[in-house]
Motif scaffolding. Structure first.
Motif, short mmCIF file in Angstrom:
data_model
loop_
_atom_site.label_atom_id
_atom_site.label_comp_id
_atom_site.label_asym_id
_atom_site.label_seq_id
_atom_site.Cartn_x
_atom_site.Cartn_y
_atom_site.Cartn_z
N MET A 280 31.43 41.02 31.43
CA MET A 280 31.96 41.82 32.53
C MET A 280 31.93 41.01 33.83
N ILE A 281 33.01 41.09 34.59
CA ILE A 281 33.07 40.38 35.87
C ILE A 281 32.52 41.30 36.96
N THR A 282 31.54 40.77 37.71
CA THR A 282 30.93 41.57 38.79
C THR A 282 31.06 40.89 40.15
N SER A 283 31.54 39.65 40.17
CA SER A 283 31.60 38.89 41.42
C SER A 283 33.01 38.82 41.98
N MET A 284 33.12 39.05 43.28
CA MET A 284 34.42 38.92 43.96
C MET A 284 34.87 37.45 44.01
N GLN A 285 33.92 36.54 43.80
CA GLN A 285 34.22 35.12 43.90
C GLN A 285 34.68 34.53 42.56
N ASN A 286 34.71 35.34 41.53
CA ASN A 286 35.20 34.89 40.24
C ASN A 286 36.64 34.40 40.38
N GLU A 287 36.98 33.30 39.70
CA GLU A 287 38.31 32.72 39.84
C GLU A 287 39.42 33.67 39.39
N LYS A 288 39.18 34.42 38.32
CA LYS A 288 40.18 35.41 37.88
C LYS A 288 40.44 36.43 38.97
N GLN B 122 42.60 35.08 41.69
CA GLN B 122 44.00 34.98 41.28
C GLN B 122 44.67 36.35 41.28
N TRP B 123 43.95 37.37 40.83
CA TRP B 123 44.52 38.73 40.84
C TRP B 123 44.82 39.19 42.26
N VAL B 124 43.89 38.91 43.17
CA VAL B 124 44.07 39.34 44.57
C VAL B 124 45.30 38.68 45.18
N LYS B 125 45.58 37.44 44.78
CA LYS B 125 46.75 36.74 45.31
C LYS B 125 48.06 37.45 44.96
N GLN C 277 54.64 32.33 42.91
CA GLN C 277 54.04 31.14 42.32
C GLN C 277 53.59 31.37 40.88
N SER C 278 53.06 32.56 40.62
CA SER C 278 52.51 32.85 39.29
C SER C 278 53.52 33.45 38.33
N GLY C 279 54.57 34.08 38.88
CA GLY C 279 55.53 34.79 38.03
C GLY C 279 54.96 36.07 37.46
N MET C 280 53.94 36.62 38.14
CA MET C 280 53.28 37.83 37.67
C MET C 280 53.07 38.81 38.82
N PHE C 281 52.86 40.08 38.47
CA PHE C 281 52.54 41.09 39.47
C PHE C 281 51.52 42.06 38.90
N LEU C 282 50.96 42.88 39.78
CA LEU C 282 49.86 43.77 39.40
C LEU C 282 50.32 45.22 39.44
N ARG D 37 33.25 48.43 39.00
CA ARG D 37 34.10 49.28 39.85
C ARG D 37 34.39 48.61 41.19
N LYS D 38 33.40 47.94 41.76
CA LYS D 38 33.62 47.28 43.05
C LYS D 38 34.66 46.18 42.93
N VAL D 39 34.63 45.45 41.83
CA VAL D 39 35.63 44.40 41.62
C VAL D 39 37.01 45.02 41.46
N LEU D 40 37.10 46.12 40.72
CA LEU D 40 38.40 46.78 40.53
C LEU D 40 38.94 47.32 41.86
N GLN D 41 38.07 47.87 42.68
CA GLN D 41 38.48 48.32 44.01
C GLN D 41 39.02 47.15 44.83
N HIS D 42 38.34 46.02 44.73
CA HIS D 42 38.74 44.82 45.46
C HIS D 42 40.09 44.29 44.96
N VAL D 43 40.25 44.27 43.65
CA VAL D 43 41.47 43.73 43.05
C VAL D 43 42.67 44.63 43.33
N THR D 44 42.48 45.94 43.19
CA THR D 44 43.61 46.87 43.36
C THR D 44 43.82 47.26 44.82
N GLN D 45 42.83 46.96 45.67
CA GLN D 45 42.85 47.37 47.08
C GLN D 45 43.05 48.87 47.21
#
Length: 245
Positions: free
Chosen positions: A1-9, A12-15, A24-29, A71-79
């Protein structure tokens, strides 16, 4: 499980919230059960699914790479303050050619809510293709995606130079209608043909003059009250349903 906001994944998601990152990535969230499922059922290519730790997810998700996050990471990723617990990274579809006989052309609409609502309405009205002209907000902006309520995944949507594409549509037999107020006839007076394309324009300035000149006819919606004009998403809806009646 990813718990750190500094994780590289996570980085990339936040970008993917930025147009540059998506390009640049050809992807969206996409976020939320409904939109993730719409992407899956519409056969869009899902790169990976992000799930809040401990959340039950649909069985079909197991066909893809699943990343568990706090949950905190998901909040951060999805804003999003209260995310539904699931998101997906989806590959962008690059389209060049239109399909069908009813095409919506969009000239420089900048509000994400308006664009999303227009796409949703085009889907409901039975239009076949949406073409986004220069200056239009990115269709993979999360606010646009949310406003489409999944219709993004149902319709072919492509970007194009409208000045170049309108004459091509005309040679293919399309009649081009421009939503405008000057030198326009009432929508009630038009003769709808087999192949039709409707142009709607910017919230403040409308369809650009150079594009109006390319259209076969400018059309307007009768206004019976004292309002000077209609919101572009409302106007687009009225005109699309009139054309498809």
């Amino acid at each position: 499980m990813i718990t750190s906001m500094q994780n590289e994944k996570v980085k990339q998601w936040v970008k993917l919230h930025k147009r540059k990152g998506r390009k640049q990535s050809g992807m969206f969230l996409v976020e939320g059960f409904h939109l993730v499922e719409e992407a899956y059922q519409s056969n869009w290519e899902i790169n990976e699914i992000i799930v809040e730790d401990g959340l039950d997810h649909p069985d079909w998700c197991d066909r893809f790479s699943i990343v568990s996050v706090s949950r905190k990471v998901l909040q951060h990723v999805t804003q999003t303050e209260t995310p539904q617990g699931i998101a997906a990274v989806v590959n962008v579809r690059q389209l060049d050619e239109i399909t069908g006989n009813s095409v919506l052309l969009i000239d420089a609409i900048q509000d994400p809510g308006n664009l999303g609502t227009i796409i949703r309405t085009a889907d409901a009205a039975g239009f076949d293709t949406v073409m986004l002209g220069d200056g239009t907000v990115d269709v993979f902006n999360e606010k646009v995606i949310r406003a489409t309520q999944g219709s993004l995944f149902h319709l072919p949507i492509l970007r194009a130079d409208l000045v170049e594409r309108i004459p091509k549509l005309q040679t293919e037999g399309f009649t081009i209608w421009a939503s405008a107020l000057t030198d326009a006839v009432s929508m009630k007076e038009i003769e709808v043909r087999e192949q039709n394309a409707l142009i709607v324009g910017n919230e403040g300035t409308g369809v650009r003059e150079e594009i109006i000149k390319l259209a076969d006819q400018s059309i307007k919606i009768p206004i019976y009250g004292q309002a000077e004009s209609l919101n572009v998403s409302v106007a687009a809806g009225i005109l699309m349903y009139h054309i498809k009646k």
